[in-house]
Design a protein around this motif. Sequence first.
Motif, PDB file in Angstrom:
ATOM      1  N   ALA A  51     -16.189 -38.130 -83.110  1.00  0.00           N
ATOM      2  CA  ALA A  51     -15.629 -37.161 -83.651  1.00  0.00           C
ATOM      3  C   ALA A  51     -15.101 -37.473 -85.179  1.00  0.00           C
ATOM      4  CB  ALA A  51     -14.209 -36.760 -82.870  1.00  0.00           C
ATOM      5  N   ALA A  52     -14.752 -38.680 -85.417  1.00  0.00           N
ATOM      6  CA  ALA A  52     -14.510 -38.944 -86.927  1.00  0.00           C
ATOM      7  C   ALA A  52     -15.663 -38.804 -87.770  1.00  0.00           C
ATOM      8  CB  ALA A  52     -13.819 -40.247 -86.883  1.00  0.00           C
ATOM      9  N   LEU A  53     -16.968 -39.305 -87.227  1.00  0.00           N
ATOM     10  CA  LEU A  53     -18.260 -39.212 -87.936  1.00  0.00           C
ATOM     11  C   LEU A  53     -18.578 -37.865 -87.846  1.00  0.00           C
ATOM     12  CD1 LEU A  53     -20.080 -42.355 -86.372  1.00  0.00           C
ATOM     13  CD2 LEU A  53     -18.903 -42.019 -88.390  1.00  0.00           C
ATOM     14  N   THR A  54     -18.501 -36.896 -87.029  1.00  0.00           N
ATOM     15  CA  THR A  54     -18.822 -35.753 -86.865  1.00  0.00           C
ATOM     16  C   THR A  54     -18.176 -34.687 -88.155  1.00  0.00           C
ATOM     17  OG1 THR A  54     -19.389 -35.511 -84.655  1.00  0.00           O
ATOM     18  CG2 THR A  54     -18.743 -33.470 -85.752  1.00  0.00           C
ATOM     19  N   SER A  55     -16.762 -35.142 -88.152  1.00  0.00           N
ATOM     20  CA  SER A  55     -16.004 -34.367 -89.202  1.00  0.00           C
ATOM     21  C   SER A  55     -15.952 -35.038 -90.572  1.00  0.00           C
ATOM     22  CB  SER A  55     -14.366 -34.220 -88.902  1.00  0.00           C
ATOM     23  OG  SER A  55     -13.987 -35.427 -88.584  1.00  0.00           O
ATOM     24  N   PHE A  56     -16.774 -36.301 -90.869  1.00  0.00           N
ATOM     25  CA  PHE A  56     -16.610 -37.180 -92.011  1.00  0.00           C
ATOM     26  C   PHE A  56     -15.257 -37.414 -92.317  1.00  0.00           C
ATOM     27  CE2 PHE A  56     -20.523 -34.234 -91.971  1.00  0.00           C
ATOM     28  CZ  PHE A  56     -21.541 -35.008 -92.168  1.00  0.00           C
ATOM     29  N   ASP A  57     -14.863 -37.881 -91.490  1.00  0.00           N
ATOM     30  CA  ASP A  57     -13.100 -38.491 -91.556  1.00  0.00           C
ATOM     31  C   ASP A  57     -13.103 -39.824 -91.655  1.00  0.00           C
ATOM     32  OD1 ASP A  57     -10.532 -38.541 -91.715  1.00  0.00           O
ATOM     33  OD2 ASP A  57      -9.836 -37.419 -89.874  1.00  0.00           O
ATOM     34  N   ALA A  58     -13.362 -40.318 -92.738  1.00  0.00           N
ATOM     35  CA  ALA A  58     -13.426 -42.067 -92.998  1.00  0.00           C
ATOM     36  C   ALA A  58     -11.951 -42.532 -92.651  1.00  0.00           C
ATOM     37  CB  ALA A  58     -13.748 -42.210 -94.418  1.00  0.00           C
ATOM     38  N   GLU A  59     -10.830 -41.926 -92.941  1.00  0.00           N
ATOM     39  CA  GLU A  59      -9.639 -42.382 -92.498  1.00  0.00           C
ATOM     40  C   GLU A  59      -9.429 -42.352 -90.981  1.00  0.00           C
ATOM     41  OE1 GLU A  59      -6.833 -43.000 -94.747  1.00  0.00           O
ATOM     42  OE2 GLU A  59      -7.463 -42.496 -96.543  1.00  0.00           O
ATOM     43  N   ALA A  60      -9.818 -41.576 -90.136  1.00  0.00           N
ATOM     44  CA  ALA A  60      -9.834 -41.379 -88.800  1.00  0.00           C
ATOM     45  C   ALA A  60     -10.823 -42.640 -88.271  1.00  0.00           C
ATOM     46  CB  ALA A  60     -10.153 -40.035 -88.181  1.00  0.00           C
ATOM     47  N   ALA A  61     -12.104 -42.769 -88.927  1.00  0.00           N
ATOM     48  CA  ALA A  61     -13.067 -43.828 -88.368  1.00  0.00           C
ATOM     49  C   ALA A  61     -12.438 -45.148 -88.734  1.00  0.00           C
ATOM     50  CB  ALA A  61     -14.250 -43.516 -89.024  1.00  0.00           C
ATOM     51  N   ALA A  62     -11.742 -45.244 -89.856  1.00  0.00           N
ATOM     52  CA  ALA A  62     -11.403 -46.578 -90.104  1.00  0.00           C
ATOM     53  C   ALA A  62     -10.175 -47.069 -89.169  1.00  0.00           C
ATOM     54  CB  ALA A  62     -10.636 -46.543 -91.375  1.00  0.00           C
ATOM     55  N   THR A  63      -9.433 -46.238 -88.686  1.00  0.00           N
ATOM     56  CA  THR A  63      -8.203 -46.584 -87.582  1.00  0.00           C
ATOM     57  C   THR A  63      -8.704 -47.056 -86.478  1.00  0.00           C
ATOM     58  OG1 THR A  63      -7.940 -44.409 -86.679  1.00  0.00           O
ATOM     59  CG2 THR A  63      -6.696 -44.802 -88.482  1.00  0.00           C
ATOM     60  N   LEU A  64      -9.985 -47.014 -86.155  1.00  0.00           N
ATOM     61  CA  LEU A  64     -10.586 -47.620 -85.140  1.00  0.00           C
ATOM     62  C   LEU A  64     -11.197 -49.019 -85.352  1.00  0.00           C
ATOM     63  CD1 LEU A  64     -12.430 -44.404 -83.810  1.00  0.00           C
ATOM     64  CD2 LEU A  64     -10.404 -45.633 -83.192  1.00  0.00           C
ATOM     65  N   TRP A  65     -10.989 -49.328 -86.615  1.00  0.00           N
ATOM     66  CA  TRP A  65     -11.554 -50.891 -86.965  1.00  0.00           C
ATOM     67  C   TRP A  65     -10.491 -51.825 -86.872  1.00  0.00           C
ATOM     68  CZ3 TRP A  65     -16.253 -53.008 -87.958  1.00  0.00           C
ATOM     69  CH2 TRP A  65     -17.517 -52.237 -87.335  1.00  0.00           C
ATOM     70  N   GLY A  66     -10.643 -52.942 -86.723  1.00  0.00           N
ATOM     71  CA  GLY A  66      -9.455 -53.942 -87.169  1.00  0.00           C
ATOM     72  C   GLY A  66     -10.127 -54.616 -88.382  1.00  0.00           C
ATOM     73  N   SER A  67      -9.175 -55.395 -89.141  1.00  0.00           N
ATOM     74  CA  SER A  67      -9.492 -55.958 -90.308  1.00  0.00           C
ATOM     75  C   SER A  67      -9.074 -57.499 -90.085  1.00  0.00           C
ATOM     76  CB  SER A  67      -8.314 -55.656 -91.240  1.00  0.00           C
ATOM     77  OG  SER A  67      -8.239 -54.276 -91.713  1.00  0.00           O
ATOM     78  N   PRO A  68     -10.426 -58.249 -90.549  1.00  0.00           N
ATOM     79  CA  PRO A  68     -11.449 -57.641 -91.439  1.00  0.00           C
ATOM     80  C   PRO A  68     -12.314 -56.964 -90.338  1.00  0.00           C
ATOM     81  CG  PRO A  68     -11.717 -60.007 -91.248  1.00  0.00           C
ATOM     82  CD  PRO A  68     -10.251 -59.797 -90.557  1.00  0.00           C
TER      83      PRO A  68
END
Length: 154
Positions: A17-34
């Motif tokens: 859904a984040a990729l579909t909406s081009f929502d980098a903020e939403a996609a990034a929340t699904l990633w850990g750091s680093p």
Amino acid sequence: MNDIEAELDDFLVRYAAALTSFDAEAAATLWGSPGMLLDDHAVGVLDTQEAMVAGLEQSYPLYRRLGLTSVGHELLRLDRLSEAVFLVRVRWLFRDADGELLTDSTGCYVLRRGGNGLRAYVYVPVDAAEKLRALAARKGVDMDAGADPGDRSS
């Protein structure tokens, strides 16, 4: 469907859904750091959520030029590596505005389950670069148009 399969399906639905909406903020929340991208040609590490957002946003202009308007997924494999770490293989399905499949790509992710649920820490694209290049060639899209000259990502 067991608890990890349900949690993983939710994770993949939210990522698509984040990729579909081009929502980098939403996609990034699904990633850990680093977060790490690892392929045959390079290794890239994004140390912060801000760097992850910027990295994700770099691909969006190309996706728009290619006519990608929705993303789906198929879970191909799930391996539990430990109590909290999972290796997943996903086939991403990229569709146009009419719902027609434009291309697909396969990738492997190392996910870790923590207090905030599942987060991706490593992504290994299996065939994304080749499939995007083939789609661009079919559509007559210059993959480098509008790209940052210093950007070597595919």
